[in-house]
Design a protein around this motif. Structure first.
Motif, PDB file in Angstrom:
ATOM      1  N   ARG A 205      68.663  16.681 -27.790  1.00  0.00           N
ATOM      2  CA  ARG A 205      69.595  16.623 -28.928  1.00  0.00           C
ATOM      3  C   ARG A 205      69.250  17.676 -29.974  1.00  0.00           C
ATOM      4  O   ARG A 205      70.135  18.286 -30.571  1.00  0.00           O
ATOM      5  CB  ARG A 205      69.596  15.237 -29.551  1.00  0.00           C
ATOM      6  N   ALA A 206      67.967  17.892 -30.214  1.00  0.00           N
ATOM      7  CA  ALA A 206      67.558  18.898 -31.193  1.00  0.00           C
ATOM      8  C   ALA A 206      67.984  20.297 -30.746  1.00  0.00           C
ATOM      9  O   ALA A 206      68.277  21.155 -31.587  1.00  0.00           O
ATOM     10  CB  ALA A 206      66.049  18.852 -31.400  1.00  0.00           C
ATOM     11  N   ARG A 207      68.037  20.514 -29.447  1.00  0.00           N
ATOM     12  CA  ARG A 207      68.476  21.802 -28.907  1.00  0.00           C
ATOM     13  C   ARG A 207      69.997  21.903 -28.841  1.00  0.00           C
ATOM     14  O   ARG A 207      70.530  22.923 -28.448  1.00  0.00           O
ATOM     15  CB  ARG A 207      67.900  22.008 -27.504  1.00  0.00           C
ATOM     16  N   GLY A 208      70.687  20.824 -29.186  1.00  0.00           N
ATOM     17  CA  GLY A 208      72.134  20.840 -29.162  1.00  0.00           C
ATOM     18  C   GLY A 208      72.734  20.481 -27.821  1.00  0.00           C
ATOM     19  O   GLY A 208      73.902  20.715 -27.568  1.00  0.00           O
ATOM     20  N   CYS A 209      71.940  19.890 -26.950  1.00  0.00           N
ATOM     21  CA  CYS A 209      72.420  19.483 -25.634  1.00  0.00           C
ATOM     22  C   CYS A 209      72.910  18.041 -25.721  1.00  0.00           C
ATOM     23  O   CYS A 209      72.368  17.238 -26.476  1.00  0.00           O
ATOM     24  CB  CYS A 209      71.308  19.573 -24.604  1.00  0.00           C
TER      25      CYS A 209
ATOM     26  N   ALA B 271      62.167  13.171 -24.519  1.00  0.00           N
ATOM     27  CA  ALA B 271      62.967  14.234 -23.910  1.00  0.00           C
ATOM     28  C   ALA B 271      64.397  14.177 -24.443  1.00  0.00           C
ATOM     29  O   ALA B 271      65.036  15.217 -24.650  1.00  0.00           O
ATOM     30  CB  ALA B 271      62.934  14.097 -22.389  1.00  0.00           C
ATOM     31  N   ARG B 272      64.905  12.986 -24.672  1.00  0.00           N
ATOM     32  CA  ARG B 272      66.257  12.826 -25.213  1.00  0.00           C
ATOM     33  C   ARG B 272      66.376  13.426 -26.615  1.00  0.00           C
ATOM     34  O   ARG B 272      67.334  14.148 -26.922  1.00  0.00           O
ATOM     35  CB  ARG B 272      66.623  11.347 -25.230  1.00  0.00           C
ATOM     36  N   ALA B 273      65.393  13.149 -27.482  1.00  0.00           N
ATOM     37  CA  ALA B 273      65.411  13.711 -28.834  1.00  0.00           C
ATOM     38  C   ALA B 273      65.296  15.234 -28.790  1.00  0.00           C
ATOM     39  O   ALA B 273      65.955  15.940 -29.557  1.00  0.00           O
ATOM     40  CB  ALA B 273      64.287  13.118 -29.679  1.00  0.00           C
ATOM     41  N   ALA B 274      64.473  15.743 -27.870  1.00  0.00           N
ATOM     42  CA  ALA B 274      64.330  17.198 -27.743  1.00  0.00           C
ATOM     43  C   ALA B 274      65.642  17.832 -27.294  1.00  0.00           C
ATOM     44  O   ALA B 274      66.035  18.884 -27.810  1.00  0.00           O
ATOM     45  CB  ALA B 274      63.214  17.526 -26.755  1.00  0.00           C
TER      46      ALA B 274
ATOM     47  N   GLY C 205      68.051  17.429 -19.750  1.00  0.00           N
ATOM     48  CA  GLY C 205      68.107  18.286 -18.582  1.00  0.00           C
ATOM     49  C   GLY C 205      69.347  19.163 -18.512  1.00  0.00           C
ATOM     50  O   GLY C 205      69.486  19.964 -17.602  1.00  0.00           O
ATOM     51  N   GLU C 206      70.253  19.026 -19.464  1.00  0.00           N
ATOM     52  CA  GLU C 206      71.500  19.786 -19.435  1.00  0.00           C
ATOM     53  C   GLU C 206      71.315  21.211 -19.953  1.00  0.00           C
ATOM     54  O   GLU C 206      71.983  22.129 -19.516  1.00  0.00           O
ATOM     55  CB  GLU C 206      72.536  19.053 -20.284  1.00  0.00           C
ATOM     56  N   CYS C 207      70.431  21.403 -20.899  1.00  0.00           N
ATOM     57  CA  CYS C 207      70.260  22.690 -21.569  1.00  0.00           C
ATOM     58  C   CYS C 207      69.190  23.507 -20.855  1.00  0.00           C
ATOM     59  O   CYS C 207      68.005  23.226 -20.972  1.00  0.00           O
ATOM     60  CB  CYS C 207      69.867  22.460 -23.028  1.00  0.00           C
ATOM     61  N   GLN C 208      69.590  24.506 -20.118  1.00  0.00           N
ATOM     62  CA  GLN C 208      68.641  25.335 -19.384  1.00  0.00           C
ATOM     63  C   GLN C 208      68.102  26.486 -20.224  1.00  0.00           C
ATOM     64  O   GLN C 208      67.076  27.059 -19.898  1.00  0.00           O
ATOM     65  CB  GLN C 208      69.304  25.884 -18.118  1.00  0.00           C
ATOM     66  N   THR C 209      68.780  26.854 -21.315  1.00  0.00           N
ATOM     67  CA  THR C 209      68.353  28.014 -22.091  1.00  0.00           C
ATOM     68  C   THR C 209      67.020  27.786 -22.792  1.00  0.00           C
ATOM     69  O   THR C 209      66.317  28.737 -23.080  1.00  0.00           O
ATOM     70  CB  THR C 209      69.410  28.392 -23.148  1.00  0.00           C
TER      71      THR C 209
END
Length: 148
Positions: free
Chosen positions: A120-124, A115-118, A128-132
């Motif tokens: 970071r890949a989304r730029g979060c 989940a952490r790598a995902a 759990g920070e990136c809701q978009t």
């Protein structure tokens, strides 16, 4: 991605996945269990919102029974008493993460990475920070009955 809600009868898919667990998971009925299916089918249950149906202890025990210890190399094989390979090692570790094994980071089942790598890949900056990028994955109503 984004098409999970179009699944016409998710309870049938959940039932099929649950029926594949015989300790580890089988890829098809009447086949041997294989560590890679701990991710493919375990991840499918997670995506369907039915991860609570995983028999976590049995899944962990099967994956760990396929662990290969050698003085110069190791890994996890597809079946007990066979040689390990990178593919089965990766997917077994993913399955162990889904089963909540101690020491493993939470898995993003849509991608087969932590989940952490995902995040970071989304730029979060943090999980759990990136809701978009989040989508509702629960399509299962909690029943294994055939639809009426």
């Amino acid at each position: 991605m984004g098409t999970l809600r179009r699944l016409p009868q998710p309870q049938r898919t959940v039932r099929w996945c649950v029926e594949r667990q015989v300790g580890g998971f089988q890829g098809r009925p009447n086949k041997d269990e294989d560590t890679c299916y701990s991710f493919w089918i375990g991840g499918s249950l997670a995506l369907l919102g039915a991860a609570t149906l995983l028999q976590r202890a049995a899944l962990s025990a099967f994956c760990l029974s396929c662990q290969f210890a050698h003085p110069t190399f190791g890994g996890i094989a597809k079946h007990p008493d066979t040689r390990p390979d990178l593919l089965h090692t990766h997917y077994a570790l993913c399955g162990l993460s889904l089963a909540g094994a101690a020491g493993l980071a939470p898995l993003e089942p849509r991608l087969g990475i932590t989940a952490r790598a995902a995040a970071r890949a989304r730029g979060c900056e943090a999980e759990g920070e990136c809701q978009t990028c989040e989508e509702e994955t629960t399509v299962w109503d909690g029943s294994l009955r055939e639809p009426g």
